[in-house]
Design a protein around this motif. Sequence first.
Motif, PDB file in Angstrom:
ATOM      1  N   THR A   1      35.573  63.544  66.136  1.00 31.47           N
ATOM      2  CA  THR A   1      35.664  64.428  64.887  1.00 31.47           C
ATOM      3  C   THR A   1      33.833  64.322  64.267  1.00 31.47           C
ATOM      4  OG1 THR A   1      36.594  63.106  63.683  1.00 31.47           O
ATOM      5  CG2 THR A   1      37.636  65.105  64.819  1.00 31.47           C
ATOM      6  N   ALA A   2      33.234  64.852  64.060  1.00 31.29           N
ATOM      7  CA  ALA A   2      32.603  64.708  62.900  1.00 31.29           C
ATOM      8  C   ALA A   2      32.248  63.781  62.570  1.00 31.29           C
ATOM      9  CB  ALA A   2      32.034  66.088  62.386  1.00 31.29           C
ATOM     10  N   SER A   3      33.379  63.479  61.673  1.00 33.49           N
ATOM     11  CA  SER A   3      33.742  62.311  60.847  1.00 33.49           C
ATOM     12  C   SER A   3      33.452  60.942  62.221  1.00 33.49           C
ATOM     13  CB  SER A   3      34.898  62.355  60.267  1.00 33.49           C
ATOM     14  OG  SER A   3      36.198  62.124  61.316  1.00 33.49           O
ATOM     15  N   ALA A   4      33.706  60.709  62.617  1.00 31.46           N
ATOM     16  CA  ALA A   4      33.431  59.496  64.203  1.00 31.46           C
ATOM     17  C   ALA A   4      32.093  59.119  64.563  1.00 31.46           C
ATOM     18  CB  ALA A   4      34.365  59.721  64.946  1.00 31.46           C
ATOM     19  N   LEU A   5      31.357  59.494  63.649  1.00 32.45           N
ATOM     20  CA  LEU A   5      30.183  59.618  64.380  1.00 32.45           C
ATOM     21  C   LEU A   5      29.794  57.952  64.346  1.00 32.45           C
ATOM     22  CD1 LEU A   5      27.276  59.915  65.020  1.00 32.45           C
ATOM     23  CD2 LEU A   5      26.722  58.958  62.732  1.00 32.45           C
ATOM     24  N   PRO A   6      30.259  57.171  63.682  1.00 36.27           N
ATOM     25  CA  PRO A   6      30.205  55.224  64.265  1.00 36.27           C
ATOM     26  C   PRO A   6      31.193  55.336  65.386  1.00 36.27           C
ATOM     27  CG  PRO A   6      30.796  55.176  61.292  1.00 36.27           C
ATOM     28  CD  PRO A   6      30.899  57.009  62.402  1.00 36.27           C
ATOM     29  N   GLU A   7      31.749  55.669  65.258  1.00 34.57           N
ATOM     30  CA  GLU A   7      32.732  55.203  67.314  1.00 34.57           C
ATOM     31  C   GLU A   7      32.565  55.661  68.238  1.00 34.57           C
ATOM     32  OE1 GLU A   7      36.463  57.027  67.096  1.00 34.57           O
ATOM     33  OE2 GLU A   7      37.430  55.622  65.122  1.00 34.57           O
ATOM     34  N   MET A   8      31.221  57.043  67.711  1.00 30.26           N
ATOM     35  CA  MET A   8      30.402  57.432  68.675  1.00 30.26           C
ATOM     36  C   MET A   8      29.165  56.333  69.150  1.00 30.26           C
ATOM     37  SD  MET A   8      30.564  61.029  67.960  1.00 30.26           S
ATOM     38  CE  MET A   8      30.294  61.998  69.649  1.00 30.26           C
ATOM     39  N   ASN A   9      28.650  55.701  68.046  1.00 24.70           N
ATOM     40  CA  ASN A   9      27.304  54.756  68.706  1.00 24.70           C
ATOM     41  C   ASN A   9      28.009  53.459  69.387  1.00 24.70           C
ATOM     42  OD1 ASN A   9      24.264  55.102  68.049  1.00 24.70           O
ATOM     43  ND2 ASN A   9      25.639  52.959  66.253  1.00 24.70           N
ATOM     44  N   LEU A  10      29.458  53.045  69.223  1.00 20.53           N
ATOM     45  CA  LEU A  10      29.792  52.252  68.645  1.00 20.53           C
ATOM     46  C   LEU A  10      30.063  52.324  70.585  1.00 20.53           C
ATOM     47  CD1 LEU A  10      30.947  49.127  69.047  1.00 20.53           C
ATOM     48  CD2 LEU A  10      32.949  50.514  68.273  1.00 20.53           C
ATOM     49  N   ALA A  11      30.413  53.541  70.753  1.00 19.37           N
ATOM     50  CA  ALA A  11      31.126  54.358  72.652  1.00 19.37           C
ATOM     51  C   ALA A  11      29.543  54.094  72.967  1.00 19.37           C
ATOM     52  CB  ALA A  11      32.013  55.276  72.656  1.00 19.37           C
ATOM     53  N   VAL A  12      28.588  54.639  72.312  1.00 20.29           N
ATOM     54  CA  VAL A  12      27.829  54.956  73.718  1.00 20.29           C
ATOM     55  C   VAL A  12      26.786  53.354  73.881  1.00 20.29           C
ATOM     56  CG1 VAL A  12      25.327  55.673  73.705  1.00 20.29           C
ATOM     57  CG2 VAL A  12      27.300  57.400  73.009  1.00 20.29           C
ATOM     58  N   THR A  13      26.261  52.944  72.674  1.00 22.86           N
ATOM     59  CA  THR A  13      26.019  51.206  72.701  1.00 22.86           C
ATOM     60  C   THR A  13      26.501  50.466  73.580  1.00 22.86           C
ATOM     61  OG1 THR A  13      25.747  51.858  70.024  1.00 22.86           O
ATOM     62  CG2 THR A  13      24.940  49.574  71.105  1.00 22.86           C
ATOM     63  N   THR A  14      28.122  50.811  73.808  1.00 22.76           N
ATOM     64  CA  THR A  14      28.889  49.684  75.123  1.00 22.76           C
ATOM     65  C   THR A  14      28.757  49.412  76.014  1.00 22.76           C
ATOM     66  OG1 THR A  14      31.082  49.378  73.235  1.00 22.76           O
ATOM     67  CG2 THR A  14      31.283  49.037  75.082  1.00 22.76           C
ATOM     68  N   SER A  15      28.924  50.871  76.127  1.00 21.42           N
ATOM     69  CA  SER A  15      28.377  51.186  77.970  1.00 21.42           C
ATOM     70  C   SER A  15      26.581  50.679  78.361  1.00 21.42           C
ATOM     71  CB  SER A  15      28.358  52.988  78.128  1.00 21.42           C
ATOM     72  OG  SER A  15      27.755  53.687  79.150  1.00 21.42           O
ATOM     73  N   ALA A  16      26.214  51.160  77.190  1.00 24.42           N
ATOM     74  CA  ALA A  16      24.665  50.590  77.567  1.00 24.42           C
ATOM     75  C   ALA A  16      24.515  48.672  78.029  1.00 24.42           C
ATOM     76  CB  ALA A  16      23.565  50.472  76.303  1.00 24.42           C
ATOM     77  N   LEU A  17      25.658  48.314  76.988  1.00 23.23           N
ATOM     78  CA  LEU A  17      25.352  47.605  76.894  1.00 23.23           C
ATOM     79  C   LEU A  17      26.230  46.383  78.333  1.00 23.23           C
ATOM     80  CD1 LEU A  17      25.877  45.738  73.015  1.00 23.23           C
ATOM     81  CD2 LEU A  17      24.457  45.326  74.620  1.00 23.23           C
ATOM     82  N   ARG A  18      27.917  47.425  78.988  1.00 24.19           N
ATOM     83  CA  ARG A  18      28.607  47.086  79.499  1.00 24.19           C
ATOM     84  C   ARG A  18      27.067  46.948  81.040  1.00 24.19           C
ATOM     85  NH1 ARG A  18      33.406  47.545  80.740  1.00 24.19           N
ATOM     86  NH2 ARG A  18      33.214  49.004  82.505  1.00 24.19           N
ATOM     87  N   LEU A  19      25.956  47.993  81.129  1.00 23.32           N
ATOM     88  CA  LEU A  19      26.023  48.135  82.273  1.00 23.32           C
ATOM     89  C   LEU A  19      24.805  46.255  82.389  1.00 23.32           C
ATOM     90  CD1 LEU A  19      24.696  52.150  82.294  1.00 23.32           C
ATOM     91  CD2 LEU A  19      26.030  50.646  84.350  1.00 23.32           C
ATOM     92  N   ALA A  20      24.487  45.766  81.269  1.00 25.46           N
ATOM     93  CA  ALA A  20      23.264  45.022  81.024  1.00 25.46           C
ATOM     94  C   ALA A  20      24.258  43.609  81.193  1.00 25.46           C
ATOM     95  CB  ALA A  20      22.768  44.832  79.993  1.00 25.46           C
ATOM     96  N   LEU A  21      25.859  43.719  80.856  1.00 26.44           N
ATOM     97  CA  LEU A  21      26.208  42.446  81.356  1.00 26.44           C
ATOM     98  C   LEU A  21      26.603  42.296  82.539  1.00 26.44           C
ATOM     99  CD1 LEU A  21      28.682  42.868  78.162  1.00 26.44           C
ATOM    100  CD2 LEU A  21      27.732  40.823  78.751  1.00 26.44           C
ATOM    101  N   MET A  22      27.000  43.213  83.419  1.00 25.98           N
ATOM    102  CA  MET A  22      27.164  43.841  84.418  1.00 25.98           C
ATOM    103  C   MET A  22      26.420  43.194  85.897  1.00 25.98           C
ATOM    104  SD  MET A  22      30.631  46.676  84.235  1.00 25.98           S
ATOM    105  CE  MET A  22      30.420  46.974  85.860  1.00 25.98           C
ATOM    106  N   ALA A  23      25.125  43.594  85.157  1.00 25.03           N
ATOM    107  CA  ALA A  23      23.613  43.568  85.838  1.00 25.03           C
ATOM    108  C   ALA A  23      23.296  42.243  86.772  1.00 25.03           C
ATOM    109  CB  ALA A  23      22.171  43.616  85.483  1.00 25.03           C
TER     110      ALA A  23
END
Length: 223
Positions: free
Chosen positions: A201-223
């Motif tokens: 939902t629109a009110s979940a912007l912090p959660e969506m930003n957290l999920a997108v950033t988590t995905s980016a950091l997961r790739l870095a951690l797994m590199a």
Amino acid sequence: MAQIAEDLFLLLLDNAAAQPGLDRRRREKVLSAAVLLDLAYACRIRPAMAGEPIEAGHLVALAGGWPVDEVGSAALELLQRRPLQAETALAKLSRRVQSDLETHLERIGQIRRVRMPGKGFPGRTVYCWPLTDRERVSQARAALLAALFDGHTPVPAIAAIICLLHAVDGLGAVLSLNDRGWRWVHARATEIATGGWVDETASALPEMNLAVTTSALRLALMA
């Protein structure tokens, strides 16, 4: 509050030795990632997207008028200088992240510093960090187990912790399971890592930003 980083470190300390689990390299990287995810959940950083003047995937600091706690301040200041690749940000933060968390958690009364006699190299003091109160770590562990074994949708902080530990093959630092249990946990952690826990939902912007950033950091951690 640095809930993701704090809860992760408390979970890693929750053992008989009162010493954080994981080898030093993985521990420093995963704690650094947790600090960055606290900033992402507060909408103070995000990864750059395709089509922006900044290279996609670089972490970017965002403007905000609210203060950041002492655990996240170094990470925010780092990214305010210039956007960085996730791998670079993790490497720079790893030099001090554990020390910062130890000092912070000791100051707020979650852990205490106990010198370990006869440990370490000459001239280097080694400490263990017993928990002063098990209520918070017990709640975090219960939420983690409920997400992994009972099918509960994890709250954002617990989802982030599961994703980070899974990325570095570090869930064994907080869980002890048989082979069947590990097969279940790895499958469930992979499912959580897809971001299905996010409220879209629109009110979940912090959660969506957290999920997108988590995905980016997961790739870095797994590199």
